[in-house]
Scaffold this active site. Structure first.
Site, mmCIF file in Angstrom:
data_model
loop_
_atom_site.group_PDB
_atom_site.id
_atom_site.type_symbol
_atom_site.label_atom_id
_atom_site.label_comp_id
_atom_site.label_asym_id
_atom_site.label_seq_id
_atom_site.Cartn_x
_atom_site.Cartn_y
_atom_site.Cartn_z
ATOM 1 N N ASP A 90 36.230 53.275 30.562
ATOM 2 C CA ASP A 90 35.413 52.249 29.918
ATOM 3 C C ASP A 90 34.878 51.277 30.957
ATOM 4 O O ASP A 90 35.644 50.546 31.583
ATOM 5 C CB ASP A 90 36.247 51.502 28.876
ATOM 6 C CG ASP A 90 35.434 50.443 28.172
ATOM 7 O OD1 ASP A 90 34.647 50.808 27.283
ATOM 8 O OD2 ASP A 90 35.585 49.248 28.508
ATOM 9 N N TYR A 130 30.762 44.429 34.113
ATOM 10 C CA TYR A 130 31.965 44.582 34.943
ATOM 11 C C TYR A 130 31.602 44.762 36.420
ATOM 12 O O TYR A 130 32.470 44.705 37.279
ATOM 13 C CB TYR A 130 32.797 45.789 34.506
ATOM 14 C CG TYR A 130 33.319 45.765 33.093
ATOM 15 C CD1 TYR A 130 33.197 44.655 32.264
ATOM 16 C CD2 TYR A 130 33.949 46.881 32.575
ATOM 17 C CE1 TYR A 130 33.691 44.666 30.965
ATOM 18 C CE2 TYR A 130 34.446 46.901 31.282
ATOM 19 C CZ TYR A 130 34.303 45.794 30.480
ATOM 20 O OH TYR A 130 34.786 45.814 29.188
ATOM 21 N N LYS A 159 28.042 49.845 28.785
ATOM 22 C CA LYS A 159 27.546 48.960 27.731
ATOM 23 C C LYS A 159 26.262 48.248 28.143
ATOM 24 O O LYS A 159 26.105 47.852 29.294
ATOM 25 C CB LYS A 159 28.618 47.917 27.397
ATOM 26 C CG LYS A 159 29.944 48.531 26.992
ATOM 27 C CD LYS A 159 31.018 47.459 26.871
ATOM 28 C CE LYS A 159 32.381 48.064 26.697
ATOM 29 N NZ LYS A 159 32.989 48.467 27.969
ATOM 30 N N HIS A 186 27.250 45.741 24.150
ATOM 31 C CA HIS A 186 28.434 45.003 24.582
ATOM 32 C C HIS A 186 28.734 43.807 23.683
ATOM 33 O O HIS A 186 29.895 43.510 23.416
ATOM 34 C CB HIS A 186 28.258 44.539 26.016
ATOM 35 C CG HIS A 186 29.551 44.273 26.721
ATOM 36 N ND1 HIS A 186 29.636 44.209 28.088
ATOM 37 C CD2 HIS A 186 30.804 44.070 26.285
ATOM 38 C CE1 HIS A 186 30.877 43.974 28.452
ATOM 39 N NE2 HIS A 186 31.615 43.881 27.373
#
Length: 187
Positions: free
Chosen positions: A46, A51, A80, A113
Site C-alpha cells: 500500500d 507517501y 492513491k 486518498h
C-alpha cells in the site's frame, strides 16, 4: 512461509486480508524493508503519492523477483490519488505520474486518498478512475475515508461501486454502521 488469506472483491479480484503499509519507507532502507516483507509473504503493498515512496515500492517489486523469487504478477500494488489531483483530467495525469514513478505498467488497486469534500471533485475523480480501469492502466478501483453518503453518491451517479473503502478501523473505532453499509454493497 505463511499464506495470507484473501477475500474476493466485488470485481472478482482475490485480495489479501493483510498488506504492508509503506508509509515512511523511503530510500534504500525502505526498498530493502519492502523486499524483505515480500519475502516474508506479503503480497499487498500500500503506497500513495503523498507517501513520496512510489519509486521505492516499484524498485522493491522489481528486486523481489530476483532476490526472493516473487513475480510482479503475484503482487497487488496500491497507490492513491492525492486531494490536490482531484478532477477528471487531473486524476488521469496523476495516474500516469504514479505509473512512471512506480516504473510499472499497471496499478492493481487505485484509491481516492481522501474525499476532499470542500473541493467536491471526487465524483469527477471517480469517473476518471472508471476510465482508467476500462483502459487497463489500473485494476480495481476504490476510495479511502469515504462516508456512507459519499459512497451512495458515487454509486448512484456512476453505477460503479468501489471495490474498497480503506478506512480507520480498530476496537476503539469499530465503525459498525459503515461496515454494515460496506457489507450490503459488497465493498
Amino acid at each position: 512461509m505463511p499464506t495470507i488469506p484473501t477475500v474476493l472483491l466485488n470485481d472478482g479480484v482475490a485480495f489479501p486480508e493483510l498488506g504492508l503499509g509503506t508509509y515512511n519507507l523511503r530510500g534504500d532502507d525502505g526498498t530493502a524493508a519492502i523486499v524483505s516483507a515480500i519475502g516474508a509473504g506479503y503480497r499487498l503493498l500500500d503506497s500513495a503519492v503523498n507517501y513520496e515512496n512510489e519509486r521505492e515500492v516499484g524498485e522493491a517489486v522489481r528486486r523481489a523477483e530476483g532476490e526472493v523469487g516473487v513475480s510482479r504478477d503475484d503482487l497487488i500494488i496500491t497507490t492513491k490519488v492525492p486531494g490536490r489531483a482531484h478532477g477528471y483530467d487531473e486524476t488521469l495525469a496523476s495516474a500516469e505520474e504514479s505509473l512512471a514513478a512506480l516504473g510499472l505498467d499497471r496499478i492493481d488497486l487505485y484509491l481516492i486518498h481522501w474525499p476532499n469534500p470542500s473541493v467536491d471533485k471526487y465524483l469527477d475523480t471517480w469517473r476518471a478512475m472508471i476510465a482508467l480501469r476500462k483502459s487497463g492502466r489500473v485494476g480495481s478501483i476504490g476510495v479511502s475515508n469515504f462516508t456512507e453518503p459519499m459512497l451512495t453518491r458515487l454509486i448512484d451517479e456512476t453505477g460503479v461501486t468501489p471495490a474498497v473503502n480503506q478506512v480507520e478501523l480498530h476496537p476503539y473505532f469499530p465503525q459498525a454502521q459503515l461496515r454494515a453499509f460496506h457489507t450490503e454493497h459488497a465493498i
